[in-house]
Design a protein around this motif. Structure first.
Motif, PDB file in Angstrom:
ATOM      1  N   ARG A 324      22.040  71.907  28.507  1.00 50.08           N
ATOM      2  CA  ARG A 324      23.077  71.977  29.249  1.00 50.08           C
ATOM      3  C   ARG A 324      23.457  70.468  29.745  1.00 50.08           C
ATOM      4  O   ARG A 324      22.651  70.094  30.361  1.00 50.08           O
ATOM      5  CB  ARG A 324      22.805  72.912  30.384  1.00 50.08           C
ATOM      6  CG  ARG A 324      23.821  72.871  31.641  1.00 50.08           C
ATOM      7  CD  ARG A 324      23.358  73.448  32.910  1.00 50.08           C
ATOM      8  NE  ARG A 324      24.032  73.193  34.164  1.00 50.08           N
ATOM      9  CZ  ARG A 324      24.603  74.280  34.928  1.00 50.08           C
ATOM     10  NH1 ARG A 324      24.359  75.309  34.589  1.00 50.08           N
ATOM     11  NH2 ARG A 324      25.266  73.716  35.780  1.00 50.08           N
ATOM     12  N   ARG A 325      24.830  70.223  29.784  1.00 48.80           N
ATOM     13  CA  ARG A 325      25.249  69.123  30.157  1.00 48.80           C
ATOM     14  C   ARG A 325      25.584  69.177  31.931  1.00 48.80           C
ATOM     15  O   ARG A 325      26.106  70.215  32.303  1.00 48.80           O
ATOM     16  CB  ARG A 325      26.467  68.525  29.559  1.00 48.80           C
ATOM     17  CG  ARG A 325      26.938  67.079  29.869  1.00 48.80           C
ATOM     18  CD  ARG A 325      27.926  66.553  29.042  1.00 48.80           C
ATOM     19  NE  ARG A 325      27.411  66.335  27.577  1.00 48.80           N
ATOM     20  CZ  ARG A 325      26.570  65.097  27.436  1.00 48.80           C
ATOM     21  NH1 ARG A 325      26.303  64.421  28.385  1.00 48.80           N
ATOM     22  NH2 ARG A 325      25.963  64.995  26.248  1.00 48.80           N
ATOM     23  N   LEU A 326      24.868  68.110  32.594  1.00 51.17           N
ATOM     24  CA  LEU A 326      25.075  68.184  33.961  1.00 51.17           C
ATOM     25  C   LEU A 326      26.500  67.722  34.197  1.00 51.17           C
ATOM     26  O   LEU A 326      27.191  67.030  33.642  1.00 51.17           O
ATOM     27  CB  LEU A 326      23.851  67.395  34.854  1.00 51.17           C
ATOM     28  CG  LEU A 326      22.864  67.691  34.452  1.00 51.17           C
ATOM     29  CD1 LEU A 326      21.740  66.594  34.815  1.00 51.17           C
ATOM     30  CD2 LEU A 326      22.482  69.129  35.292  1.00 51.17           C
ATOM     31  N   SER A 327      27.226  68.446  35.359  1.00 41.00           N
ATOM     32  CA  SER A 327      28.313  67.805  36.063  1.00 41.00           C
ATOM     33  C   SER A 327      28.286  66.890  37.102  1.00 41.00           C
ATOM     34  O   SER A 327      27.096  66.794  37.851  1.00 41.00           O
ATOM     35  CB  SER A 327      29.077  68.820  36.241  1.00 41.00           C
ATOM     36  OG  SER A 327      28.668  69.432  37.744  1.00 41.00           O
ATOM     37  N   THR A 328      29.342  66.168  37.572  1.00 40.17           N
ATOM     38  CA  THR A 328      29.166  65.364  38.773  1.00 40.17           C
ATOM     39  C   THR A 328      28.873  65.973  39.962  1.00 40.17           C
ATOM     40  O   THR A 328      28.633  65.376  41.030  1.00 40.17           O
ATOM     41  CB  THR A 328      30.336  64.504  38.931  1.00 40.17           C
ATOM     42  OG1 THR A 328      31.382  65.540  39.016  1.00 40.17           O
ATOM     43  CG2 THR A 328      30.566  63.569  37.795  1.00 40.17           C
ATOM     44  N   GLU A 329      28.877  67.442  39.983  1.00 40.20           N
ATOM     45  CA  GLU A 329      29.032  68.082  41.243  1.00 40.20           C
ATOM     46  C   GLU A 329      27.333  68.754  41.200  1.00 40.20           C
ATOM     47  O   GLU A 329      27.023  69.311  42.281  1.00 40.20           O
ATOM     48  CB  GLU A 329      29.661  69.276  41.016  1.00 40.20           C
ATOM     49  CG  GLU A 329      31.068  68.869  41.230  1.00 40.20           C
ATOM     50  CD  GLU A 329      31.620  68.049  42.311  1.00 40.20           C
ATOM     51  OE1 GLU A 329      31.139  68.161  43.519  1.00 40.20           O
ATOM     52  OE2 GLU A 329      32.325  66.980  42.398  1.00 40.20           O
TER      53      GLU A 329
END
Length: 411
Positions: A324-329
């Motif tokens: 899963r790609r992490l988000s800036t949040e």
């Protein structure tokens, strides 16, 4: 010849970087017996992965507490920066991967102890050997195509696939080694104590009945290049705390910013439909003794060890989330043994990290008053809420700076 050049390139790189070497005879040992066979074979070098661990643990916070149990059976490991070989366009390159794991033992510490001691080395060995295989496969394709260039077509998926495979194979190897070692030990002790076959069988049954064989849950998180992977067996949890901002319905005009919990794992309880079906198909039953248990004994349906229940559908196969790609949040990844969540929800944990508000109990949780670190704060709160289990947690900072989260912000 091209394949030989590439194989030589790999060995040279690994030797110059971390003193790894993969020989043909050792590869055969690996294919036949996995990581444990390699570490015990005279055909293979003495593997030492200590140089792969890089300094810096600021973004990996750990805390553990025996709690109200008589013994501490939890074990943890966390290495936020580990150098691993990956296949690049020009051959083998270095990359950095983070590794964190919690092993929650039951019936003794033997299984969780073995898992925590062996996971890192076994995982790295699987990565090295499968990277070698990947390189050899690519070089063979070049040779068959008559290409002179050593440029390879690679992508993140091949590297991430190797890491996922290494995680699964590591758990499998640890479980197999634990099962083999403890079965041999029991038979050996039984033979010395009770010479006749009847007495050996009686002793084995008594040993199993009295829980002389332990087990352990396992939850592992890998992170690399802004992506994460979670593998889980048992009832420990992994979650992400992400920054969310929304309007307060009760006070029009207020904007609330908080850390919102997203649970990434599903507990392996015996009454879960798919788990129950497997147990019953294997001849086991799910009985409620306080909580649902396999044959009225084990409260989880997947674990390392628990030899006595393997034939009744208990397996050591992790359930994997997929990368899963992490988000800036996304601010925190949290991994905790089930004792952490005995009296707290996943959202409670994120509220602690936020220093937020426990609405149900009308109390404010101030992380600044907790001992040492955010991980200590979670353990402290779980214990104060009367959790009766061992307590272990790893908090991974997904962003280097701390989030600025005022509980209420005026528009």
């Amino acid at each position: 010849m091209e394949g030989e050049k590439v194989a030589l390139l790999l060995v040279t790189f690994l030797c110059s970087s971390c003193a790894y070497e993969v020989s043909v005879s050792c590869m055969m040992v690996y294919d036949e017996g996995g990581a444990s066979a390699v570490f015990n074979s005279p055909e293979c070098q003495l593997w030492d992965f200590s140089t792969a661990i890089k300094n810096g643990t600021d973004n990996c916070l750990v805390a553990t507490h025996q709690g109200r149990r008589k013994y501490q059976e939890d074990r943890m490991t966390c290495y936020p920066r580990v150098t691993v070989p990956v296949l690049g366009e020009d051959g083998v390159e270095e990359a950095s991967v983070g590794i964190a794991a919690v092993f929650d033992g039951h019936g003794g510490k033997e299984a969780s102890e073995m898992a925590s001691q062996k996971f890192f080395d076994y995982f790295l060995l699987h990565v090295v050997f499968n990277t070698y295989k990947n390189l050899f496969s690519h070089s063979k394709e070049h040779e068959e195509a008559g290409q002179d260039s050593l440029k390879f077509k690679v992508d993140d998926e091949s590297t991430l696939g190797i890491l996922e495979k290494a995680l699964l194979r590591t758990i499998q190897d640890i479980d197999s080694e634990f099962t083999r070692a403890h079965t041999v030990l029991l038979v050996f002790v039984a033979f010395l104590t009770f010479p006749s076959n009847f007495q050996i069988n009686f002793y084995m049954q008594e040993a199993l009945k009295n829980d002389y064989i332990s087990g352990s849950t396992a939850i592992v998180v890998l992170w690399m290049n802004g992506q994460i992977l979670v593998g889980n067996l048992g009832d420990s949890k992994a979650l992400i705390c992400s920054r969310k901002t929304h309007f307060d319905q009760e006070n029009e005009g207020d904007l609330i910013t908080r850390l919102q919990a997203e649970e990434l794992t599903k507990d392996h309880h015996p009454d879960r439909d798919d788990e129950k079906a497997r147990i019953e198909a294997a001849g086991g039953v799910v009985l409620v003794v306080g909580v649902p248990r396999v044959n009225g004994i084990l409260a989880v349906s997947r674990s390392i060890g628990d030899i006595r229940l393997k034939r009744y559908g208990v397996i050591a196969e992790p359930e994997v989330t997929g990368w899963r790609r992490l988000s800036t949040e996304d601010w925190y990844m949290v991994i905790g043994s089930d004792g952490i969540f005995e009296r707290m929800s996943t959202q409670d944990v994120c509220d602690i990290l936020h220093g937020g508000h426990d609405k149900e109990n009308k109390t404010t949780i101030d992380s600044s008053s907790c001992p040492s670190s955010l991980a200590d704060c979670i353990v402290h709160n779980a214990f104060s809420k009367s959790s009766g289990d061992n307590l272990s947690v790893i908090v991974i900072l997904l962003r280097q700076e701390s989030p600025s989260l005022d509980y209420k912000q005026q528009i």
